[in-house]
Write a protein that holds these residues in place. Structure first.
Motif, short mmCIF file in Angstrom:
data_model
loop_
_atom_site.label_atom_id
_atom_site.label_comp_id
_atom_site.label_asym_id
_atom_site.label_seq_id
_atom_site.Cartn_x
_atom_site.Cartn_y
_atom_site.Cartn_z
N LEU A 101 -57.89 -40.70 22.05
CA LEU A 101 -58.51 -38.93 21.74
C LEU A 101 -60.01 -38.71 21.59
CD1 LEU A 101 -55.32 -37.20 20.21
CD2 LEU A 101 -56.58 -36.84 22.77
N GLN A 102 -60.33 -40.02 20.45
CA GLN A 102 -61.86 -40.06 20.33
C GLN A 102 -62.33 -41.25 21.05
OE1 GLN A 102 -61.14 -41.35 16.21
NE2 GLN A 102 -60.99 -42.78 16.63
N GLY A 103 -61.57 -41.73 22.14
CA GLY A 103 -62.36 -42.84 22.81
C GLY A 103 -62.81 -42.45 24.02
N PRO A 104 -63.53 -43.43 25.07
CA PRO A 104 -64.40 -42.45 26.34
C PRO A 104 -63.16 -42.65 27.28
CG PRO A 104 -64.03 -45.13 25.86
CD PRO A 104 -63.58 -44.21 25.16
N HIS A 105 -61.94 -42.63 27.43
CA HIS A 105 -60.96 -42.42 28.43
C HIS A 105 -60.55 -40.79 28.72
CE1 HIS A 105 -61.18 -47.07 28.83
NE2 HIS A 105 -60.64 -46.68 27.89
N GLN A 106 -60.65 -40.22 27.52
CA GLN A 106 -60.06 -38.83 28.04
C GLN A 106 -60.32 -38.30 29.54
OE1 GLN A 106 -60.90 -35.91 24.71
NE2 GLN A 106 -62.18 -37.65 23.66
N GLY A 107 -59.32 -37.70 29.71
CA GLY A 107 -59.89 -37.39 31.11
C GLY A 107 -58.59 -37.83 32.21
N GLU A 108 -58.53 -38.73 31.57
CA GLU A 108 -57.71 -40.06 32.37
C GLU A 108 -56.17 -40.16 31.39
OE1 GLU A 108 -59.03 -43.99 33.34
OE2 GLU A 108 -60.68 -43.55 31.76
N GLY A 109 -55.36 -40.54 32.64
CA GLY A 109 -53.49 -39.86 32.04
C GLY A 109 -53.99 -41.16 30.91
N LEU A 110 -52.69 -40.97 29.81
CA LEU A 110 -52.96 -42.21 28.76
C LEU A 110 -51.35 -42.95 29.39
CD1 LEU A 110 -53.55 -43.62 26.03
CD2 LEU A 110 -52.29 -40.80 25.40
N LEU A 111 -50.58 -43.40 29.39
CA LEU A 111 -49.55 -44.64 28.95
C LEU A 111 -49.59 -45.28 27.98
CD1 LEU A 111 -50.81 -45.38 33.44
CD2 LEU A 111 -49.15 -43.33 32.43
N LEU A 112 -48.63 -44.85 27.54
CA LEU A 112 -47.93 -45.93 26.49
C LEU A 112 -46.72 -46.83 26.28
CD1 LEU A 112 -48.27 -42.07 24.23
CD2 LEU A 112 -49.64 -44.71 24.19
N PRO A 113 -46.45 -47.85 25.96
CA PRO A 113 -45.78 -49.05 26.20
C PRO A 113 -44.44 -48.03 24.72
CG PRO A 113 -47.70 -49.73 26.39
CD PRO A 113 -48.21 -48.55 25.57
N VAL A 114 -43.12 -48.21 25.62
CA VAL A 114 -42.06 -48.37 24.19
C VAL A 114 -41.72 -49.07 25.50
CG1 VAL A 114 -39.56 -46.29 24.10
CG2 VAL A 114 -41.92 -45.47 25.29
N SER A 115 -40.47 -49.64 23.55
CA SER A 115 -40.81 -50.77 23.32
C SER A 115 -38.55 -50.74 23.49
CB SER A 115 -39.92 -51.58 21.95
OG SER A 115 -39.59 -50.63 20.38
N GLY A 116 -37.97 -51.73 24.11
CA GLY A 116 -36.96 -51.70 24.16
C GLY A 116 -35.41 -51.31 22.95
N ALA A 117 -36.22 -51.72 21.84
CA ALA A 117 -35.73 -51.78 20.60
C ALA A 117 -35.35 -50.49 20.61
CB ALA A 117 -36.86 -52.44 19.31
N LEU A 118 -36.42 -49.62 21.14
CA LEU A 118 -36.53 -48.23 20.60
C LEU A 118 -35.80 -47.36 21.29
CD1 LEU A 118 -38.82 -44.98 19.70
CD2 LEU A 118 -37.90 -45.30 21.88
N LEU A 119 -35.90 -47.75 22.94
CA LEU A 119 -34.78 -47.10 23.98
C LEU A 119 -33.71 -48.32 23.26
CD1 LEU A 119 -37.01 -48.04 26.59
CD2 LEU A 119 -36.49 -46.13 25.85
N GLU A 120 -32.78 -48.56 23.00
CA GLU A 120 -31.86 -49.02 22.33
C GLU A 120 -30.98 -48.52 21.26
OE1 GLU A 120 -29.90 -50.37 24.46
OE2 GLU A 120 -31.78 -50.32 25.85
N ARG A 121 -32.30 -47.89 20.03
CA ARG A 121 -31.64 -47.17 19.24
C ARG A 121 -31.65 -45.60 19.04
NH1 ARG A 121 -33.61 -52.12 17.13
NH2 ARG A 121 -32.70 -53.54 15.58
N VAL A 122 -31.91 -45.30 20.55
CA VAL A 122 -32.18 -43.82 19.96
C VAL A 122 -31.43 -43.48 21.42
CG1 VAL A 122 -34.23 -41.46 21.03
CG2 VAL A 122 -34.81 -43.28 19.60
N SER A 123 -30.01 -42.48 20.87
CA SER A 123 -29.04 -42.56 22.31
C SER A 123 -29.22 -41.21 23.09
CB SER A 123 -27.97 -42.40 21.44
OG SER A 123 -27.91 -41.48 20.30
N GLN A 124 -30.79 -40.41 23.03
CA GLN A 124 -30.99 -38.78 23.46
C GLN A 124 -31.97 -38.69 23.06
OE1 GLN A 124 -27.10 -36.95 23.22
NE2 GLN A 124 -27.41 -36.46 21.39
N ASP A 125 -32.23 -37.64 23.85
CA ASP A 125 -33.45 -36.44 24.19
C ASP A 125 -34.59 -37.70 23.36
OD1 ASP A 125 -34.21 -34.05 24.11
OD2 ASP A 125 -33.88 -33.39 22.13
N HIS A 126 -34.65 -38.19 24.15
CA HIS A 126 -35.87 -39.30 24.59
C HIS A 126 -37.36 -38.73 24.86
CE1 HIS A 126 -34.02 -43.40 24.21
NE2 HIS A 126 -33.16 -43.12 24.40
#
Length: 190
Positions: A101-126
């Motif tokens: 939000l404070q960098g030069p990339h605003q206006g481009e889409g932001l893609l955020l990696p999600v860890s397998g640890a989160l995906l396995e520990r959170v069972s629903q409503d990701h």
């Protein structure tokens, strides 16, 4: 300190991330810390398999107390088996969001990696908690996508459930390519 970071520290940080220090560097970058490991953001432009630009993919740059860079797998081992991997994953994505939000990339889409640890520990409503955070920052129109680990491509039922859950909260979903870090595979409707 920038106003966005100040707002984050007064509203979101106490509710979700009290055990994770967060501050501005002299050059304006937002950095965090976990178990004395310094966490910073890096961004690289990415495209889909047809070569169409998708935006910028955030990645973690983690530095051990002695100054040597460490990989995500080392950081994952430090989290143990508690709920820390979930909180750490969310914290890192917030760190990336603040830097984006404070960098030069605003206006481009932001893609955020999600860890397998989160995906396995959170069972629903990701996506629910991250949507709450984005809304509290009053940035609901940001184009944000989540990048799932490459091995999820071989799990179609789980992949569909994750895609639908993230979509309910307004987020696109991608699967990282196992062979090229700059190409992402967007999930298509079933």
């Amino acid at each position: 300190m920038n106003p966005l970071l100040t707002r984050f520290l007064h509203t979101i940080h106490p509710a979700y991330f009290m055990e994770f220090p967060l501050w501005n560097t002299a050059d304006g970058e937002v950095v965090g810390e976990f178990l004395k490991v310094r966490l910073a953001s890096r961004f690289v432009s990415v495209s889909d398999t047809a070569g169409q630009p998708l935006g910028v993919l955030a990645s973690l740059h983690a530095v051990a107390p002695g100054g040597e860079p460490i990989g995500g797998e080392v950081l994952s081992r430090l989290t143990g088996v508690s709920e820390t991997p979930v909180v750490l994953d969310r914290f890192i994505r917030c760190l990336h969001l603040l830097n984006y939000l404070q960098g030069p990339h605003q206006g481009e889409g932001l893609l955020l990696p999600v860890s397998g640890a989160l995906l396995e520990r959170v069972s629903q409503d990701h996506g629910r908690v991250f949507r709450q955070i984005v809304d509290q920052l009053a940035m609901p129109s940001l184009q944000i996508g989540f990048v799932l680990p490459p091995d999820y491509a071989a799990r179609p039922e789980r992949l569909l459930a994750l895609k639908e859950s993230y979509a309910r909260h307004g987020f696109a979903t991608y699967v990282a390519s196992a062979d090229d870090d700059n190409i992402l595979h967007r999930l298509r409707p079933a």
